[in-house]
Write a protein that holds these residues in place. Structure first.
Motif, short mmCIF file in Angstrom:
data_model
loop_
_atom_site.label_atom_id
_atom_site.label_comp_id
_atom_site.label_asym_id
_atom_site.label_seq_id
_atom_site.Cartn_x
_atom_site.Cartn_y
_atom_site.Cartn_z
N ASN A 71 0.83 -1.21 0.00
CA ASN A 71 0.00 0.00 0.00
C ASN A 71 0.86 1.26 0.00
OD1 ASN A 71 -2.42 -1.48 0.15
ND2 ASN A 71 -2.24 -1.65 2.37
N ALA A 72 1.93 1.25 0.77
CA ALA A 72 2.81 2.41 0.84
C ALA A 72 3.41 2.71 -0.52
CB ALA A 72 3.91 2.18 1.87
N VAL A 73 3.81 1.67 -1.24
CA VAL A 73 4.37 1.85 -2.59
C VAL A 73 3.31 2.44 -3.52
CG1 VAL A 73 5.37 0.71 -4.61
CG2 VAL A 73 5.99 -0.07 -2.32
N PHE A 74 2.14 1.80 -3.55
CA PHE A 74 1.08 2.22 -4.47
C PHE A 74 0.65 3.66 -4.23
CE2 PHE A 74 -3.45 2.83 -5.29
CZ PHE A 74 -3.51 2.57 -6.65
N LYS A 104 6.60 -9.18 -1.30
CA LYS A 104 5.45 -8.61 -2.03
C LYS A 104 5.63 -7.12 -2.25
CE LYS A 104 2.17 -12.17 -0.78
NZ LYS A 104 0.92 -12.53 -0.10
N THR A 105 6.14 -6.44 -1.25
CA THR A 105 6.43 -5.01 -1.40
C THR A 105 7.53 -4.82 -2.44
OG1 THR A 105 5.83 -4.64 0.91
CG2 THR A 105 7.12 -2.92 -0.15
N ASN A 106 8.51 -5.72 -2.42
CA ASN A 106 9.59 -5.67 -3.41
C ASN A 106 9.03 -5.86 -4.82
OD1 ASN A 106 12.33 -5.63 -4.32
ND2 ASN A 106 12.26 -7.85 -4.48
N ALA A 107 8.09 -6.79 -4.97
CA ALA A 107 7.48 -7.05 -6.28
C ALA A 107 6.73 -5.82 -6.79
CB ALA A 107 6.55 -8.25 -6.20
N GLU A 108 6.04 -5.12 -5.89
CA GLU A 108 5.32 -3.90 -6.27
C GLU A 108 6.28 -2.82 -6.73
OE1 GLU A 108 1.83 -1.52 -6.81
OE2 GLU A 108 2.14 -3.67 -6.56
N LYS A 110 9.26 -3.40 -8.09
CA LYS A 110 9.77 -3.85 -9.38
C LYS A 110 8.79 -3.53 -10.50
CE LYS A 110 12.91 -7.67 -8.28
NZ LYS A 110 13.13 -9.14 -8.38
N ASN A 111 7.49 -3.73 -10.20
CA ASN A 111 6.45 -3.44 -11.20
C ASN A 111 6.44 -1.97 -11.61
OD1 ASN A 111 5.59 -6.08 -11.20
ND2 ASN A 111 3.94 -5.74 -9.72
N ASN A 112 7.02 -1.12 -10.74
CA ASN A 112 7.09 0.31 -11.02
C ASN A 112 8.50 0.76 -11.40
OD1 ASN A 112 4.35 1.78 -10.29
ND2 ASN A 112 4.62 0.13 -8.79
N GLY A 113 9.34 -0.22 -11.74
CA GLY A 113 10.68 0.11 -12.22
C GLY A 113 11.66 0.54 -11.15
N ILE A 114 11.38 0.19 -9.90
CA ILE A 114 12.27 0.57 -8.78
C ILE A 114 12.85 -0.70 -8.17
CG2 ILE A 114 12.40 1.71 -6.53
CD1 ILE A 114 9.99 3.40 -7.39
#
Length: 275
Positions: A71-74, A104-108, A110-114
């Motif tokens: 959630n923090a990433v999104f 899971k936070t790491n995957a989120e 990665k999905n945003n190029g970070i």
């Protein structure tokens, strides 16, 4: 050993947009998911305050950027985008250490190029702190996107070690606008229709009790919860329930829904063996 949740009605109190994975896991083991979110996540509306914090950060070099949830990433990246600051902020991350609390936070990210440079061995705030306290934090700039009005013990610990910590409130945790499902869940718990209740955060437990008390069902709910199996993620959620007068039965070592379901199945098998 039978690995099954057959005939078990399992309440899911996490946000609606995050319930599907838990629903699938419960169905995989032949359980019956009962979705009744007790919390809703909304972006923070005070963009001026967020922009003020960001402007302070832009004037310095970020050393650590810590994400404690998907959630923090999104919400953080959504907020940057809405303020037209995403590109500026990502440029500031050149030399920063990006920390993801878990896979899971790491995957989120990665999905945003970070790319995260660190994931702690323990997927919790204590794990992050144990990793960082070995480093020289004096004067280091640490940024933590987080929910509004949430006590951040990690930020305090890092400040005690000399870090300059900026917490950015990018989303808030509220009651669902329509909490009819929550009230129905409360009545079904009281009427013995629910076998297991899952809590993945303190807020999900607090809001369930809040709605019950508002409808003069608080005492009945507490008594009924203590007759159910309660599965939680993390000691903070466990402590919150304890303060509400409710005992938790299942607390997995790993803070993931997969670990919670595995621990739940193990607990049920042990109970069946007693019979």
């Amino acid at each position: 050993m039978v690995i099954s949740l057959k005939d078990q009605v399992i309440a899911i109190t996490r946000p609606l947009n995050q319930a599907n994975q838990l629903v699938d896991l419960i169905r995989k083991y032949n359980g019956i998911p009962y979705v009744a979110p007790t919390i809703e996540l909304r972006p923070c509306q005070n963009k001026k305050k967020i922009l003020k914090i960001l402007n302070r950060i832009f004037n310095t070099q970020i050393d650590y950027l810590i994400f404690k949830s998907v959630n923090a990433v999104f919400f953080f990246l959504s907020c940057l985008h809405s303020l037209h600051q995403k590109e500026n902020f990502l440029k500031k991350l050149n030399k920063a250490n990006i920390i993801a609390i878990g896979p899971k936070t790491n995957a989120e990210l990665k999905n945003n190029g970070i790319m995260a440079s660190l994931i702690p061995n323990k997927y919790n705030s204590e794990g992050i702190f144990e990793t960082l306290k070995e480093k020289n934090l004096m004067g280091k700039i640490v940024v933590i996107p987080q929910p509004k009005k949430i006590r951040n013990s990690l930020a305090k610990k890092l400040r005690d070690f000399g870090a300059k910590v900026f917490t950015i409130p990018v989303y808030e945790i509220t009651l669902p606008k329509d909490y009819f499902k929550v009230l129905t869940l409360i009545r079904d718990i009281i009427n013995g229709k629910i076998n297991i209740i899952t809590f993945t955060s303190s807020s999900s437990a607090i809001n369930l009790v809040r709605v019950a008390r508002k409808n003069k069902l608080g005492i009945e709910l507490r008594k009924s919860l203590n007759k159910c199996m309660i599965a939680v993620i993390g000691p903070v959620t466990q402590k919150t329930l304890e303060n509400l007068g409710v005992k938790s039965n299942i607390i997995p070592k790993d803070y993931t829904i997969e670990a919670m379901i595995n621990s739940l199945i193990k607990f049920l098998n042990q109970e069946r063996e007693k019979d």
